[in-house]
Scaffold this motif. Structure first.
Motif, short mmCIF file in Angstrom:
data_model
loop_
_atom_site.label_atom_id
_atom_site.label_comp_id
_atom_site.label_asym_id
_atom_site.label_seq_id
_atom_site.Cartn_x
_atom_site.Cartn_y
_atom_site.Cartn_z
N LYS A 179 -8.71 6.56 3.97
CA LYS A 179 -8.37 5.23 3.47
C LYS A 179 -7.75 5.32 2.09
N GLU A 180 -8.30 6.16 1.23
CA GLU A 180 -7.78 6.28 -0.13
C GLU A 180 -6.33 6.79 -0.12
N GLU A 183 -4.05 3.98 1.08
CA GLU A 183 -3.89 2.96 0.03
C GLU A 183 -2.87 3.42 -1.00
N GLU A 184 -2.92 4.69 -1.36
CA GLU A 184 -1.94 5.23 -2.30
C GLU A 184 -0.54 5.18 -1.70
N LYS A 186 0.58 3.17 0.65
CA LYS A 186 1.03 1.78 0.75
C LYS A 186 1.61 1.29 -0.57
N LYS A 187 1.00 1.69 -1.67
CA LYS A 187 1.49 1.25 -2.99
C LYS A 187 2.88 1.81 -3.30
N VAL A 216 -6.42 -0.65 5.84
CA VAL A 216 -5.47 -0.62 4.73
C VAL A 216 -4.29 -1.55 4.96
N THR A 285 -12.79 8.27 5.01
CA THR A 285 -12.65 8.17 3.56
C THR A 285 -12.66 9.57 2.96
#
Length: 296
Positions: A179-180, A183-184, A186-187, A216, A285
């Motif tokens: 997930k982390e 998320e990175e 996606k940014k 996410v 995760t």
């Protein structure tokens, strides 16, 4: 015409699945990460990695027609262009033979294409045996994908299309599935950015991976073939466009992609947003990512 296409499909399938006894190894080496082989089987050249005592094709092309894409999953990757038809900045994580990069440069000569590959030997082999092309618009870097994305975030970079293809047939690095990490990633997407990820279609990991992407990105499309091979996860930075919205982009792409044997209408018909995993599937995760144990 249909007969010719059918015969070409049969011949290509035969070339891909012919016995290894017919293949000629033209290059072999042990890198820091894997055994690398380049094999010729008649007109077909393939890059292979030894994984779990078997050889998996990473990239193949027809020596007489290098523009024609061989793997079905590579064709499905072009689902990203249905969302963003003219991306100006593209990031590819996982080089293989460089087929995707070469094709995108021909389609989008003005686009900046960055290829990220952890194994310098793969880049060397792609250049030497698969005509991997680089210039001021197309670059390659030897770096772990997770580290590159962290650094790109610090530099406030953005990409219109991110392609995750660090999949060798058996394995995706665990730290590129959490997930982390997503998320990175996606940014890094621009406001109209799209992500396409080459992922598993059959394994216990399927549910975990799907649940993680959903946590996410929210809704996403799965792009699958009936052959139950790889699946492509297609996700966007903002709200997922409906299929009706995307249909308007198909006509322009159809003629553009046909020379590469990509039938974009067929790719589009492979889209599904149906949730086929349990609601309570665990999320991967950085603290909980037993990907290799699940992929049995």
């Amino acid at each position: 015409m249909r007969t010719n296409v059918y015969m070409l499909t049969i011949l290509l399938a035969f070339s891909l699945f012919t016995t290894s006894a017919l293949a000629k190894v033209i290059h072999q080496e042990r890198s820091m990460y894997r055994n690398i082989l380049v094999e010729d089987t008649g007109n077909l050249r393939c890059l292979k990695f030894n994984v779990k005592s078997k050889k998996t094709n990473q990239s193949c092309f027809l020596k007489s027609d290098p523009n024609r894409l061989v793997f079905n999953y590579t064709k499905l990757m072009f689902s990203g262009m249905i969302v963003n038809t003219n991306p100006s900045r593209v990031l590819i994580v996982g080089l293989g033979g460089g087929t995707m990069s070469n094709t995108l440069h021909q389609l989008l000569p003005d686009a900046e294409i960055e290829n990220i590959e952890i194994d310098p030997a793969v880049i060397k082999v792609a250049r030497q045996y698969f005509s991997f092309f680089e210039n001021d618009k197309v670059t390659s870097k030897v770096v772990d994908g997770r580290i590159f994305i962290k650094r790109a975030l610090l530099k406030k970079q953005h990409y219109d299309w991110i392609i995750l293809d660090a999949f060798n047939g058996d394995y995706i690095p665990e730290h590129l599935m959490t997930k982390e990490f997503l998320e990175e990633t996606k940014k890094l997407l621009s406001d109209n950015g799209v992500l396409t990820a080459n992922t598993f279609s059959i394994s216990d990991l399927y549910d975990y991976e799907s649940s993680t992407y959903q946590s996410v990105f929210g809704d996403f499309y799965q792009v699958k073939s009936k052959r139950q091979e790889n699946r492509i996860i297609l996700a966007t930075k903002n709200d997922l466009p409906s299929k009706a919205q995307l249909e308007t982009n198909l006509a322009a792409l159809h003629d553009l992609l046909r020379p590469y044997d990509v039938n974009i209408l067929k790719v589009f018909n492979s889209f599904t947003d149906k949730q086929d995993w349990p609601e309570n599937a665990p999320i991967l995760t950085d603290q909980f990512s037993p990907a290799n144990l699940l992929n049995q």
